[in-house]
Scaffold this motif. Sequence first.
Motif, PDB file in Angstrom:
ATOM      1  N   TYR A  46      39.155  54.161  38.922  1.00  0.00           N
ATOM      2  CA  TYR A  46      39.876  53.744  37.726  1.00  0.00           C
ATOM      3  C   TYR A  46      41.347  53.573  38.069  1.00  0.00           C
ATOM      4  N   THR A  96      50.723  50.490  39.614  1.00  0.00           N
ATOM      5  CA  THR A  96      49.397  51.002  39.290  1.00  0.00           C
ATOM      6  C   THR A  96      49.303  52.466  39.684  1.00  0.00           C
ATOM      7  N   THR A 138      45.362  52.697  36.104  1.00  0.00           N
ATOM      8  CA  THR A 138      46.216  52.379  34.961  1.00  0.00           C
ATOM      9  C   THR A 138      47.355  51.536  35.497  1.00  0.00           C
ATOM     10  N   GLY A 166      43.803  48.250  26.843  1.00  0.00           N
ATOM     11  CA  GLY A 166      45.188  48.562  27.148  1.00  0.00           C
ATOM     12  C   GLY A 166      45.941  49.001  25.912  1.00  0.00           C
ATOM     13  N   LYS A 172      50.883  49.937  34.749  1.00  0.00           N
ATOM     14  CA  LYS A 172      52.028  49.999  33.840  1.00  0.00           C
ATOM     15  C   LYS A 172      52.843  48.726  34.042  1.00  0.00           C
ATOM     16  N   TYR A 200      44.092  49.313  31.369  1.00  0.00           N
ATOM     17  CA  TYR A 200      43.122  50.205  32.009  1.00  0.00           C
ATOM     18  C   TYR A 200      42.115  49.359  32.785  1.00  0.00           C
ATOM     19  N   THR A 233      38.786  49.288  35.783  1.00  0.00           N
ATOM     20  CA  THR A 233      37.767  49.922  36.616  1.00  0.00           C
ATOM     21  C   THR A 233      37.575  49.024  37.835  1.00  0.00           C
ATOM     22  N   LEU A 289      50.356  49.341  28.897  1.00  0.00           N
ATOM     23  CA  LEU A 289      49.416  49.807  29.912  1.00  0.00           C
ATOM     24  C   LEU A 289      48.148  48.975  29.872  1.00  0.00           C
TER      25      LEU A 289
END
Length: 190
Positions: free
Chosen positions: A117, A99, A119, A158, A121, A129, A131, A127
């Motif tokens: 936030y 992350t 991301t 994503g 991987k 996304y 919150t 990916l």
Amino acid sequence: MKRWTAKAAGLVAIGLFALLAGNPALAKKKPEAPAKPRTVTLNLTGTRPLTDISSTVASVGDVPNHEIAQRVYSYVVLTAAPDSGKPAKEAKDFDGATTMNFAQSDSRNGAGTHNGYATWKLKSGDLIYVTFNGKHSARGAGQEDAAPFDGEFEFAGGTGKYANIKGHSSYQGKVTATGSSWEAKVMFEY
């Protein structure tokens, strides 16, 4: 001549219709029904060293030890054994994911709130996304001098296989002198 041309055109149209009607490859395909989203539950853990990739901390000054911070840090995500049964096939995508978290915190004497936030991987390169928001406590005596934290996160889309991912979860974790870790039972659909 006009009659012959009209008859020829009619015969060509009838021939094309017959060709299309008799050849399934050329016939119109029925639209496929959209696939139902797959619902998945995974037990995940995340660990990281205490060192941030970057951080900016500002003292507010209104009360003693009131700080606002912006931090960037990374976790390694692992899948844990499921509560029962065989792990979901998606577990292999999440096991070993990394992350990149972009977090803001507001703390007084080490306790306060955090949000941001991230991301994720995945091993496949896709990916996700995320919150998140939560609360954290100051380090106390005992339990490895751990500072507990908890909160919620939500998947906000994503790429690739997980382009339409939706879901949320609560997390809980702790910060110690050597690092930070969390665990969550994650439920999502994609």
